[in-house]
Design a protein around this motif. Structure first.
Motif, PDB file in Angstrom:
ATOM      1  N   VAL A  21       0.846  -1.180   0.000  1.00  0.00           N
ATOM      2  CA  VAL A  21       0.000   0.000   0.000  1.00  0.00           C
ATOM      3  C   VAL A  21       0.888   1.238   0.000  1.00  0.00           C
ATOM      4  O   VAL A  21       1.927   1.269   0.652  1.00  0.00           O
ATOM      5  N   SER A  22       0.526   2.216  -0.793  1.00  0.00           N
ATOM      6  CA  SER A  22       1.302   3.452  -0.876  1.00  0.00           C
ATOM      7  C   SER A  22       0.932   4.387   0.273  1.00  0.00           C
ATOM      8  O   SER A  22      -0.203   4.375   0.775  1.00  0.00           O
ATOM      9  N   PHE A  23       1.888   5.196   0.690  1.00  0.00           N
ATOM     10  CA  PHE A  23       1.632   6.215   1.712  1.00  0.00           C
ATOM     11  C   PHE A  23       2.574   7.378   1.462  1.00  0.00           C
ATOM     12  O   PHE A  23       3.548   7.247   0.732  1.00  0.00           O
ATOM     13  N   CYS A  24       2.289   8.525   2.066  1.00  0.00           N
ATOM     14  CA  CYS A  24       3.171   9.700   1.993  1.00  0.00           C
ATOM     15  C   CYS A  24       3.178  10.259   0.571  1.00  0.00           C
ATOM     16  O   CYS A  24       3.338   9.518  -0.398  1.00  0.00           O
ATOM     17  N   ASN A  25       3.039  11.541   0.424  1.00  0.00           N
ATOM     18  CA  ASN A  25       2.952  12.157  -0.894  1.00  0.00           C
ATOM     19  C   ASN A  25       4.320  12.469  -1.475  1.00  0.00           C
ATOM     20  O   ASN A  25       5.223  12.917  -0.766  1.00  0.00           O
ATOM     21  N   ALA A  26       4.456  12.233  -2.783  1.00  0.00           N
ATOM     22  CA  ALA A  26       5.680  12.603  -3.495  1.00  0.00           C
ATOM     23  C   ALA A  26       5.597  14.051  -3.952  1.00  0.00           C
ATOM     24  O   ALA A  26       4.532  14.524  -4.359  1.00  0.00           O
ATOM     25  N   ALA A  53       2.853  10.682   7.309  1.00  0.00           N
ATOM     26  CA  ALA A  53       2.818  11.955   6.578  1.00  0.00           C
ATOM     27  C   ALA A  53       4.205  12.428   6.213  1.00  0.00           C
ATOM     28  O   ALA A  53       4.384  13.188   5.256  1.00  0.00           O
ATOM     29  N   GLY A  54       5.230  12.001   6.989  1.00  0.00           N
ATOM     30  CA  GLY A  54       6.593  12.388   6.714  1.00  0.00           C
ATOM     31  C   GLY A  54       6.918  13.799   7.142  1.00  0.00           C
ATOM     32  O   GLY A  54       6.068  14.529   7.685  1.00  0.00           O
ATOM     33  N   GLY A  90      11.786  17.274  -1.224  1.00  0.00           N
ATOM     34  CA  GLY A  90      10.634  16.395  -1.083  1.00  0.00           C
ATOM     35  C   GLY A  90      10.284  16.107   0.357  1.00  0.00           C
ATOM     36  O   GLY A  90      10.443  16.956   1.238  1.00  0.00           O
ATOM     37  N   THR A  91       9.812  14.875   0.605  1.00  0.00           N
ATOM     38  CA  THR A  91       9.327  14.469   1.917  1.00  0.00           C
ATOM     39  C   THR A  91       9.967  13.149   2.313  1.00  0.00           C
ATOM     40  O   THR A  91       9.912  12.172   1.546  1.00  0.00           O
ATOM     41  N   LEU A  92      10.574  13.127   3.507  1.00  0.00           N
ATOM     42  CA  LEU A  92      11.122  11.896   4.056  1.00  0.00           C
ATOM     43  C   LEU A  92       9.997  11.161   4.769  1.00  0.00           C
ATOM     44  O   LEU A  92       9.371  11.695   5.693  1.00  0.00           O
ATOM     45  N   CYS A  93       9.725   9.925   4.378  1.00  0.00           N
ATOM     46  CA  CYS A  93       8.548   9.206   4.851  1.00  0.00           C
ATOM     47  C   CYS A  93       8.855   8.130   5.884  1.00  0.00           C
ATOM     48  O   CYS A  93       7.929   7.603   6.514  1.00  0.00           O
ATOM     49  N   ILE A  94      10.123   7.757   6.058  1.00  0.00           N
ATOM     50  CA  ILE A  94      10.472   6.609   6.892  1.00  0.00           C
ATOM     51  C   ILE A  94      11.370   7.072   8.035  1.00  0.00           C
ATOM     52  O   ILE A  94      12.345   7.809   7.831  1.00  0.00           O
ATOM     53  N   ASP A  95      11.066   6.621   9.230  1.00  0.00           N
ATOM     54  CA  ASP A  95      11.832   6.981  10.425  1.00  0.00           C
ATOM     55  C   ASP A  95      13.082   6.117  10.514  1.00  0.00           C
ATOM     56  O   ASP A  95      13.127   4.996  10.009  1.00  0.00           O
ATOM     57  N   SER A  96      14.100   6.628  11.185  1.00  0.00           N
ATOM     58  CA  SER A  96      15.320   5.867  11.391  1.00  0.00           C
ATOM     59  C   SER A  96      15.100   4.836  12.506  1.00  0.00           C
ATOM     60  O   SER A  96      14.210   5.019  13.362  1.00  0.00           O
ATOM     61  N   LEU A 122      12.666  12.897  -3.141  1.00  0.00           N
ATOM     62  CA  LEU A 122      12.295  11.553  -2.722  1.00  0.00           C
ATOM     63  C   LEU A 122      10.962  11.152  -3.341  1.00  0.00           C
ATOM     64  O   LEU A 122      10.118  12.000  -3.659  1.00  0.00           O
ATOM     65  N   SER A 123      10.783   9.855  -3.489  1.00  0.00           N
ATOM     66  CA  SER A 123       9.518   9.300  -3.964  1.00  0.00           C
ATOM     67  C   SER A 123       8.504   9.287  -2.833  1.00  0.00           C
ATOM     68  O   SER A 123       8.808   9.679  -1.698  1.00  0.00           O
ATOM     69  N   ASP A 124       7.301   8.809  -3.127  1.00  0.00           N
ATOM     70  CA  ASP A 124       6.371   8.493  -2.056  1.00  0.00           C
ATOM     71  C   ASP A 124       6.837   7.209  -1.367  1.00  0.00           C
ATOM     72  O   ASP A 124       7.882   6.643  -1.713  1.00  0.00           O
TER      73      ASP A 124
END
Length: 730
Positions: free
Chosen positions: A598-603, A652-653, A659-665, A720-722
């Motif tokens: 499933v996709s999340f976070c906007n590109a 939401a990132g 762009g938008t960073l969508c993933i946490d470290s 960054l991508s979505d």
């Protein structure tokens, strides 16, 4: 089918009179290579190097018979149409060597043909030229060292083929050792492809014995177990076990069964393999078999037992090359021999039953042919012939135009390999075909597999009172149709719409048969019993994936995942001329549609569009290990895929770069990739996690994103991508 085995019946019955129908069918096209300085040429290969729809010509050049002569620049002639070719060797290839052979294949799966030259006399490594592709079509970079070819060999031939059935092209190159025609000999070399066009030699897997004077490489499924075996002729007696025959276990581990081949003379330069008697197995036609003669070894394969019967030899000339072409459209492959010592090239008409008649099909030209190739050079539907000259005479390479009728026969589908219950996606299937041309594994035939999920219910059509009811039926792709005959006499459902060829026997008095319709289209059919006619109109969209020729008329397909409990597939084959054949549909149990995404976070928008979107191809199964990550809509710049367990800011990132960073470290970074066609691609190897990394296991969920450079956009020059959340299954 009854197989006749006696030597008397299998012997070649050769007519002393030429066949009348073939008189002067192949005529010299003078001036095809205008301005070409003639050199000693050992090999020729047609290939569409610039993807413009016509076949260009590669020549392997380099003087020397038993020892090296002058190194020459290998040649590439670009097809300009109407038998005009432009010599663009120095700008597109460059490099000089003592080349003995040339073969072409797409080594990295980018859709552009690459080229390998086999060089003799231990003066150079094999030359692997990588096609620059869309950036500069048909221009090459010599990348032998970076792609795994670092050892100088003494080679006469090489051939690409998918030897371990992993979807990429491996290669076997012969090596005659320190002396080209004598001495202690050498061993054929196996190089496996990592999928990106980088090769690693695997001598223990090939397990090749040492042989003297190796001349030729053929990759074919000689024992019909759906993998490519290695056959290679040698110009030496080699203790009575003249040639190579190594059988593949399916994973590129080979066993030496060379002793199964009948003994030949020590004068063999070349052989070609094809089904010469149309009995379903592959026979071997040699040149210079005994006393500079031709001859066939008949394959007697039955019940898994592989044996050969040597037929009579004939010909009586010093010949160097052979290919197979159905020049008269009768469905039988005819041997075409490139002659060094005869007055002209020799074409033998196949009369069936391993009986051959010498024709006068070629314009009589005295020359010294060392190699030839078959290709429709002017796209008129008739296959022409290119010859390469060397050793003696004026070394004038030639093109013969085929003035006969165009090829009107579609490829013959000879076998299908569709597992009834494949374990996982992608589903790997295979098919074999026979066409009108075969030369060192080259057939000029493309193929696709079309597949759908099958509707569990069935539509019914009955034959009663001499008519079908309903006579017209509208269905969707993947519909199963049950045909039932209620009349007392046997009936059939026989396709009358080319190129479909299904033929269902219904029997009598309630006899029935079912068929799954896979591709959209209009299907007319009739019964051979009553003459009743019907029509089925199929609408909707089916899934399509390209087949990749493994070599030797064997094709491999990897079907990406679709939903459903039952699936069906059919195979399309299209030859260079445009003749098409289609297999009957084959049903199989769909593997479970395990896993999900499933996709999340906007590109954010970038310099080429609205933003880069994550996607994937292949299965979410860890055991299948076939998942390929994609990010479409990127600039053609460097990028990196990365993944982590947690979505940042609830999915939401936060702003990062442009762009938008969508993933946490913490995150795990994968290898750097270069986008092509505005798409980043990475094959995810779940058996080897990155360092530091997270091990992907069945039942685990990970979040993926792509970082990429975007200097044209300004700002931070990165975007960054979505995001894509993937749940994996075992």
């Amino acid at each position: 089918m009854l197989r006749l085995r006696t030597a008397a019946i299998a012997a070649l019955l050769v007519s002393a009179l030429p066949a009348n129908a073939a008189a002067q069918q192949f005529q010299i096209e003078s001036g095809a290579f205008a301005g070409f300085v003639s050199r000693w040429t050992e090999g020729v290969e047609p290939a569409d190097v610039d993807n413009d729809g016509d076949l260009d010509i590669l020549f392997a050049e380099g003087d020397g018979f038993a020892s090296p002569g002058t190194k020459r620049t290998n040649k590439l002639f670009i097809n300009g149409g109407s038998f005009t070719f432009t010599n663009e060797s120095s700008t597109r290839l460059g490099m000089s060597s003592n080349a003995k052979g040339v073969t072409a294949g797409d080594v990295d799966g980018d859709g552009w043909v690459d080229v390998l030259f086999a060089n003799g006399f231990n003066t150079d490594t094999p030359f692997l030229y990588h096609n620059r592709g869309a950036a500069q079509p048909g221009f090459f970079d010599m990348e032998s060292a970076t792609r795994g070819f670092t050892e100088a060999l003494s080679s006469a031939s090489a051939q690409f083929g998918d030897l371990d059935d992993d979807g990429d092209l491996d290669v076997i190159i012969n090596d005659s050792g320190n002396s080209f025609l004598g001495g202690a000999g050498g061993k054929a070399r196996l190089y496996l492809n990592d999928g990106a066009g980088v090769f690693t030699e695997q001598p223990a897997m090939l397990n090749a014995p040492t042989k003297v004077a190796q001349m030729d490489v053929q990759l074919i499924d000689i024992d019909q177990d759906w993998d490519l075996d290695f056959f290679g002729v040698c110009r030496s007696s080699n203790g009575g076990v003249n040639h190579y025959l190594l059988l593949n276990d399916g994973n590129a581990n080979f066993t030496d069964v060379s002793n199964l081949l009948p003994t030949t003379s020590s004068s063999v330069y070349e052989a070609e393999i094809g089904d010469l008697d149309n009995d379903g197995d592959l026979d071997i036609f040699y040149v210079s078999l005994s006393g500079f003669s031709e001859g066939v070894h008949r394959n007697n394969l039955a019940g898994g037992s592989l044996t050969f019967t040597a037929g009579s030899a004939f010909g009586g000339h010093d010949d160097n090359e052979i290919a197979l072409i159905d020049f008269n459209n009768d469905g039988l492959l005819d041997p075409l021999v490139g002659s060094l010592g005869a007055n002209r090239e020799k074409l033998y008409q196949n009369n069936g039953g391993l009986s051959f008649s010498l024709t006068t099909a070629f314009q009589s030209i005295t020359d010294s042919t060392l190699d030839l190739a078959i290709a429709d050079l002017d796209n008129d539907g008739a296959y022409d012939v290119i010859t390469a000259q060397g050793e003696s005479g004026n070394f004038s390479n030639k093109v013969y135009k085929n003035t006969g009728a165009p090829d009107s026969l579609a490829p013959v589908i000879t076998a299908l390999d569709v597992p009834a219950a494949p374990p996982a996606w992608p589903v790997v299937v295979h098919a074999k075909m026979r066409d009108q041309v075969i030369d060192d594994g080259v057939t000029h035939v493309t193929s696709v597999a079309v597949y759908v999920d099958v509707d569990p219910s069935a539509q019914n059509v009955t034959h009663s009172g001499g008519v079908f009811s309903p006579a017209m039926l509208n269905v969707s792709v993947g519909t199963r149709v049950m045909f039932t005959n209620n009349d007392g006499s046997p009936q059939s459902v026989t396709s009358t719409t080319a190129p479909y060829g299904y033929d269902l026997a219904l029997g009598a008095g309630g006899g029935s048969a079912e068929y799954v319709f896979v591709s959209p289209g209009v299907y007319d059919y009739a019964s051979n019993g009553s003459g009743a006619m019907g029509q089925i109109v199929v609408s909707g969209v089916a899934h399509t994936t390209a087949g990749r020729i493994s070599a030797g008329e064997l094709y491999r397909y990897a079907l990406p995942q679709i939903a459903g409990s039952e699936c069906a597939v059919e195979f399309f084959f299209t030859d260079w001329v445009g003749n098409v054949s289609v297999s009957e549909s084959q049903s199989f149990t769909c593997p479970g549609t395990c896993g999900s995404s499933v996709s999340f976070c906007n590109a954010a928008p970038n310099s080429v569009g609205a933003g880069a979107l994550m996607g994937s191809n292949g299965a979410f199964s860890v055991s299948a290990n076939s998942l390929v990550l994609t990010a479409t809509g990127t600039p053609d710049q460097f990028g990196i895929f990365f993944y982590g367990a947690t979505q940042l800011n609830g999915g939401a990132g936060v702003p990062f770069g442009n762009g938008t960073l969508c993933i946490d470290s913490p995150v795990s970074r994968l290898d750097i990739e270069l986008a092509s066609g505005n798409t980043l691609v990475h094959a995810l190897d779940m058996t080897t996690p990155p360092t530091p990394g997270g091990q992907i296991t069945g039942g685990s969920t990970w979040n993926f994103q792509a970082w990429y450079r975007d200097p044209a956009a300004g700002g931070s020059n990165v975007n960054l991508s979505d995001g894509l959340e993937i749940t994996f299954c075992p």
